[in-house]
Motif scaffolding. Structure first.
Motif, PDB file in Angstrom:
ATOM      1  N   LEU A  94    -138.866   1.858 -57.915  1.00 17.06           N
ATOM      2  CA  LEU A  94    -138.376   3.066 -58.597  1.00 17.06           C
ATOM      3  C   LEU A  94    -139.472   4.125 -58.703  1.00 17.06           C
ATOM      4  CD1 LEU A  94    -136.400   1.291 -61.468  1.00 17.06           C
ATOM      5  CD2 LEU A  94    -135.408   2.509 -59.523  1.00 17.06           C
ATOM      6  N   GLY A  95    -140.456   4.059 -57.851  1.00 15.44           N
ATOM      7  CA  GLY A  95    -141.583   4.976 -57.926  1.00 15.44           C
ATOM      8  C   GLY A  95    -141.233   6.400 -57.529  1.00 15.44           C
ATOM      9  N   ASP A  96    -142.096   7.348 -57.975  1.00 13.34           N
ATOM     10  CA  ASP A  96    -141.977   8.774 -57.624  1.00 13.34           C
ATOM     11  C   ASP A  96    -140.634   9.372 -58.043  1.00 13.34           C
ATOM     12  OD1 ASP A  96    -144.538   8.963 -56.463  1.00 13.34           O
ATOM     13  OD2 ASP A  96    -143.785   8.123 -54.586  1.00 13.34           O
ATOM     14  N   ASN A  97    -140.209   9.050 -59.230  1.00 13.03           N
ATOM     15  CA  ASN A  97    -138.971   9.622 -59.768  1.00 13.03           C
ATOM     16  C   ASN A  97    -139.280  10.391 -61.055  1.00 13.03           C
ATOM     17  OD1 ASN A  97    -136.610   8.852 -58.035  1.00 13.03           O
ATOM     18  ND2 ASN A  97    -137.481   6.805 -58.339  1.00 13.03           N
ATOM     19  N   ASP A  98    -138.227  10.803 -61.755  1.00 14.29           N
ATOM     20  CA  ASP A  98    -138.374  11.607 -62.984  1.00 14.29           C
ATOM     21  C   ASP A  98    -137.939  10.824 -64.217  1.00 14.29           C
ATOM     22  OD1 ASP A  98    -139.241  13.816 -61.484  1.00 14.29           O
ATOM     23  OD2 ASP A  98    -137.168  14.423 -61.084  1.00 14.29           O
ATOM     24  N   LEU A  99    -138.230   9.544 -64.254  1.00 10.33           N
ATOM     25  CA  LEU A  99    -137.836   8.700 -65.382  1.00 10.33           C
ATOM     26  C   LEU A  99    -138.841   8.858 -66.527  1.00 10.33           C
ATOM     27  CD1 LEU A  99    -136.873   5.462 -63.401  1.00 10.33           C
ATOM     28  CD2 LEU A  99    -135.332   7.177 -64.368  1.00 10.33           C
ATOM     29  N   SER A 100    -138.392   9.517 -67.609  1.00  6.65           N
ATOM     30  CA  SER A 100    -139.239   9.646 -68.802  1.00  6.65           C
ATOM     31  C   SER A 100    -138.902   8.586 -69.843  1.00  6.65           C
ATOM     32  CB  SER A 100    -139.071  11.033 -69.430  1.00  6.65           C
ATOM     33  OG  SER A 100    -137.713  11.263 -69.786  1.00  6.65           O
ATOM     34  N   HIS A 101    -137.784   7.909 -69.629  1.00  8.28           N
ATOM     35  CA  HIS A 101    -137.358   6.864 -70.555  1.00  8.28           C
ATOM     36  C   HIS A 101    -136.842   5.687 -69.753  1.00  8.28           C
ATOM     37  CE1 HIS A 101    -135.444   4.778 -73.875  1.00  8.28           C
ATOM     38  NE2 HIS A 101    -134.294   4.807 -73.221  1.00  8.28           N
ATOM     39  N   LEU A 102    -137.287   4.525 -70.125  1.00  6.47           N
ATOM     40  CA  LEU A 102    -136.861   3.301 -69.450  1.00  6.47           C
ATOM     41  C   LEU A 102    -136.022   2.490 -70.430  1.00  6.47           C
ATOM     42  CD1 LEU A 102    -137.388   2.080 -66.627  1.00  6.47           C
ATOM     43  CD2 LEU A 102    -139.114   0.622 -67.690  1.00  6.47           C
ATOM     44  N   PRO A 103    -134.744   2.292 -70.141  1.00 10.38           N
ATOM     45  CA  PRO A 103    -133.898   1.544 -71.084  1.00 10.38           C
ATOM     46  C   PRO A 103    -134.426   0.136 -71.315  1.00 10.38           C
ATOM     47  CG  PRO A 103    -132.560   2.641 -69.404  1.00 10.38           C
ATOM     48  CD  PRO A 103    -133.977   2.759 -68.964  1.00 10.38           C
ATOM     49  N   ARG A 104    -134.268  -0.336 -72.560  1.00  7.49           N
ATOM     50  CA  ARG A 104    -134.653  -1.706 -72.868  1.00  7.49           C
ATOM     51  C   ARG A 104    -133.761  -2.682 -72.079  1.00  7.49           C
ATOM     52  NH1 ARG A 104    -136.946  -3.468 -77.806  1.00  7.49           N
ATOM     53  NH2 ARG A 104    -136.309  -1.480 -78.725  1.00  7.49           N
ATOM     54  N   ASP A 105    -134.371  -3.763 -71.639  1.00  4.22           N
ATOM     55  CA  ASP A 105    -133.655  -4.801 -70.882  1.00  4.22           C
ATOM     56  C   ASP A 105    -132.975  -4.240 -69.641  1.00  4.22           C
ATOM     57  OD1 ASP A 105    -134.419  -6.632 -72.784  1.00  4.22           O
ATOM     58  OD2 ASP A 105    -132.533  -6.531 -73.894  1.00  4.22           O
ATOM     59  N   ILE A 106    -133.621  -3.286 -68.968  1.00  2.00           N
ATOM     60  CA  ILE A 106    -133.006  -2.655 -67.807  1.00  2.00           C
ATOM     61  C   ILE A 106    -132.768  -3.650 -66.685  1.00  2.00           C
ATOM     62  CG2 ILE A 106    -135.255  -1.981 -66.892  1.00  2.00           C
ATOM     63  CD1 ILE A 106    -133.919   0.476 -65.707  1.00  2.00           C
ATOM     64  N   PHE A 107    -133.560  -4.724 -66.620  1.00  2.00           N
ATOM     65  CA  PHE A 107    -133.409  -5.714 -65.542  1.00  2.00           C
ATOM     66  C   PHE A 107    -132.754  -6.994 -66.056  1.00  2.00           C
ATOM     67  CE2 PHE A 107    -137.194  -3.166 -64.309  1.00  2.00           C
ATOM     68  CZ  PHE A 107    -136.618  -2.526 -63.218  1.00  2.00           C
ATOM     69  N   ARG A 108    -131.899  -6.844 -67.032  1.00  2.00           N
ATOM     70  CA  ARG A 108    -131.173  -8.006 -67.549  1.00  2.00           C
ATOM     71  C   ARG A 108    -130.239  -8.562 -66.468  1.00  2.00           C
ATOM     72  NH1 ARG A 108    -126.298  -8.220 -70.326  1.00  2.00           N
ATOM     73  NH2 ARG A 108    -126.289  -5.927 -70.381  1.00  2.00           N
ATOM     74  N   GLY A 109    -130.340  -9.855 -66.238  1.00  2.00           N
ATOM     75  CA  GLY A 109    -129.544 -10.496 -65.192  1.00  2.00           C
ATOM     76  C   GLY A 109    -130.244 -10.626 -63.859  1.00  2.00           C
ATOM     77  N   ASN A 110    -131.454 -10.042 -63.756  1.00  2.00           N
ATOM     78  CA  ASN A 110    -132.207 -10.103 -62.492  1.00  2.00           C
ATOM     79  C   ASN A 110    -133.372 -11.089 -62.642  1.00  2.00           C
ATOM     80  OD1 ASN A 110    -131.830  -6.594 -62.772  1.00  2.00           O
ATOM     81  ND2 ASN A 110    -130.492  -7.917 -61.567  1.00  2.00           N
ATOM     82  N   GLU A 111    -133.053 -12.332 -62.965  1.00  2.00           N
ATOM     83  CA  GLU A 111    -134.081 -13.327 -63.269  1.00  2.00           C
ATOM     84  C   GLU A 111    -134.987 -13.662 -62.090  1.00  2.00           C
ATOM     85  OE1 GLU A 111    -130.968 -13.606 -64.109  1.00  2.00           O
ATOM     86  OE2 GLU A 111    -130.929 -13.706 -66.303  1.00  2.00           O
ATOM     87  N   ARG A 112    -134.585 -13.333 -60.876  1.00  2.00           N
ATOM     88  CA  ARG A 112    -135.392 -13.684 -59.706  1.00  2.00           C
ATOM     89  C   ARG A 112    -136.353 -12.576 -59.284  1.00  2.00           C
ATOM     90  NH1 ARG A 112    -132.172 -17.649 -55.523  1.00  2.00           N
ATOM     91  NH2 ARG A 112    -131.221 -18.983 -57.109  1.00  2.00           N
TER      92      ARG A 112
END
Length: 583
Positions: free
Chosen positions: A119-137
């Motif tokens: 997700l590099g080089d984007n305009d993300l100023s906020h990262l949601p909590r648990d954004i990778f929930r379900g991506n255990e691998r």
């Protein structure tokens, strides 16, 4: 028989080969999307859709394992965006430079075998909590070059296989002590080129951590960084030379050249209250909160004098405490309360108490004012006596009388301005003023002859005169002929304007009427002019034309010498007795 078996085997081989070729062509043609190229790459079914001006992920074959969307203006990722289009077998996802400003917390949900996401080089100023929930691998997450400013507590869900986390080139100013605690397998974290001034040791207490990259941050080498600096240099987690930017005394120095004892913080001090209200003879306690590294020395002053040298007896007590909020920019465990207790408050204890904290890094003060309640003298009140009440009553009456006098004088002056001055008249003049509209209203006989100035008009015609505001009143005269008797006493002036007596000599019953106009016409009563607002409605007086044709003022007591003889012929009436008609 053997030939049939051979032909059957050959038939199924052809069918399987055809189906396999058709299936292979289905994912290789990228669902006929011209901006995407599908191919085998490193043993993975890869779809390369970079720089394709795509606004959303394309609907490709569900066999795609690697999807490259680099340099597409996606801007945002909605909920379950990849699961909706059937891309459930994605293992690697490249979203670098896709102008992402927001990501739904469940955007990557259902991607069970996702291993890498960029997700590099984007305009993300906020990262949601648990954004990778379900991506255990997940094994690698790239968030480089995003305007992220902070990592909150439990920023990442439990990711037992995550090894690499790249956060370089962001704008991180703070990292919560629990932001990374669910990443038990994290080995490499890159925090270069951020805005970090200090870090805490507990944040990186991760069992598998091997490399921490920290160069390019404006490190402030004070007491907050002291503990982490000592641990980082001993852990050998980095090989970079980290430099101090602040304070000015340490600017440009390398971490390994800065003595831990010199990394200090000026004292911070806060009072428990600004004003203490105490009671004489009772105990009271107040204090101050002190923080500083190295540990500052605390003293109390009373009116500028050390309490140990003053005459006020007090006890001092220190209580160590800790910082409850881990996000505060101070070292946990380095704060304490220093309290003062006065067992018996006296009047001499009232004044200004000052808490002073000193260390090699500086000095801080907090002032507390001790105040005592003011003594008050109660005065008994007695009920007011009768003389006092009388005085109040007469005083009020006097005030009212004075106001009344002032009002009367003002009214008198006002009326004096509007009412003309009075003058003296003779009795004859007074009668004329009161009873004659000619005198009071300055009317002429000609004016009085106007039908608008009389209530009853002498006329032969039944047509009412124009311009009159009232109708004439006709008087019917009946009776035997006779001479004129003298007027009754009720006709004297001033009259009450009730009954008016008119004496008329008429012809006998057997004789023809010589004056039909008098018998069939009407008698008139002079009325005051309407401009005379303050005068009575009727004057009962005024000029009269007698039966002999003479004009006179019919005022009681009027002299006959002043009677003017009319030029009209003298009328001689028969001598029947008169009839008095009362109006």
């Amino acid at each position: 028989m053997s030939m049939r078996v051979a032909w059957a085997r050959w038939y199924w081989i052809v069918i399987f080969t055809t189906c396999a070729a058709r299936t292979a062509s289905d994912w290789l043609d990228c669902a006929h999307i011209s901006t995407c190229k599908c191919k085998w790459s490193s043993g993975k079914k890869t779809a390369t859709c970079a720089s394709g001006d795509l606004r959303r992920p394309p609907a490709l074959s569900s066999d795609i394992q690697v999807l490259d969307l680099h340099d597409n203006p996606l801007r945002n990722l909605p909920q379950e965006v990849f699961a909706t289009i059937g891309l459930l077998n994605l293992q690697r996802l490249n979203l670098r430079a896709t102008s992402l400003r927001s990501i739904h917390p469940d955007a990557f949900l259902e991607l069970k075998i996702l291993v890498e996401v960029d997700l590099g080089d984007n305009d993300l100023s906020h990262l949601p909590r648990d954004i990778f929930r379900g991506n255990e691998r997940l094994r690698q997450v790239v968030l480089s070059s995003n305007p992220l400013t902070t990592l909150i507590a439990d920023q990442f869900p439990p990711l037992p296989h995550l090894r690499i986390l790249l956060l370089d080139g962001c704008r991180l100013r703070s990292i919560h002590t629990n932001a990374l605690r669910n990443l038990k397998s994290l080995e490499n974290i890159d925090l270069r080129r951020n805005q970090l001034t200090f870090l805490r040791l507990i944040t990186f207490s991760l069992p598998a951590l091997k490399t921490v990259s920290l160069s390019g941050n404006p490190w402030k080498c004070d007491c907050r960084l002291r503990e982490f600096k000592d641990w980082f240099l001993e852990s050998k987690l980095g090989t970079e030379d980290l430099l101090c930017v602040e304070p000015s005394t340490q600017a440009g120095n390398k971490w390994r050249h800065v003595a831990s004892e010199s990394m200090s913080c000026p004292p911070e001090i806060k009072s428990s209250t600004l004003v203490v209200r105490a009671e004489i003879g009772l105990p009271t306690t107040f204090g101050c909160w002190v923080h500083g590294v190295p540990k500052p020395k605390v003293t109390w002053l009373f009116d500028g004098v050390d309490v140990h040298n003053s005459t006020v007896e007090c006890d001092m007590e220190e209580t160590e405490t800790s910082v409850e909020d881990d996000t505060e920019d101070r070292v946990p465990g380095s704060v304490r309360w220093v309290n003062v207790t006065l067992l018996n408050v006296t009047s001499s204890a009232a004044g200004e108490w000052t808490c002073v904290a000193k260390s090699m890094a500086g000095e801080a003060r907090a002032i507390i004012s001790l105040v005592l309640p003011r003594s008050q003298t109660a005065t008994a009140r007695t009920a007011p006596g009768i003389p006092h009440l009388l005085g109040v009553v007469f005083g009020a009456l006097g005030i009212l009388a004075t106001l009344g006098f002032i009002a009367a004088v003002a009214c008198w002056h006002l009326r004096r301005r509007t009412v003309p001055p009075s003058r003296s008249f003779t009795d004859q003049e007074k009668r004329l003023i009161d009873a004659s509209v000619v005198v009071s209203c300055d009317r002429s006989i000609g004016d009085m002859a106007s039908p608008c100035d009389f209530e009853m008009t002498e006329r032969m015609s039944d047509e009412p005169p124009r311009g009159c505001g009232f109708d004439p009143v006709h008087i019917t005269i009946e009776g035997t002929p006779g001479a004129f008797p003298p007027p009754p006493a009720e006709f004297a002036v001033p009259v009450p304007y009730g009954n008016i007596f008119i004496s008329v000599q008429v012809a006998g019953r057997g004789e023809p009427a010589k004056y039909p106009d008098l018998l069939s016409g009407g008698a008139t009563l002079p009325r005051r002019n309407r401009t005379c607002c303050a005068a009575p409605a009727y004057d009962n007086m005024g000029p009269r034309v007698t039966a002999t044709g003479s004009s006179t003022w019919s005022l009681p007591g009027a002299s006959s010498e002043n009677v003017e003889v009319s030029e009209t012929p003298v009328l001689t009436l028969p001598p029947p007795p008169p009839e008095f008609v009362s109006l």
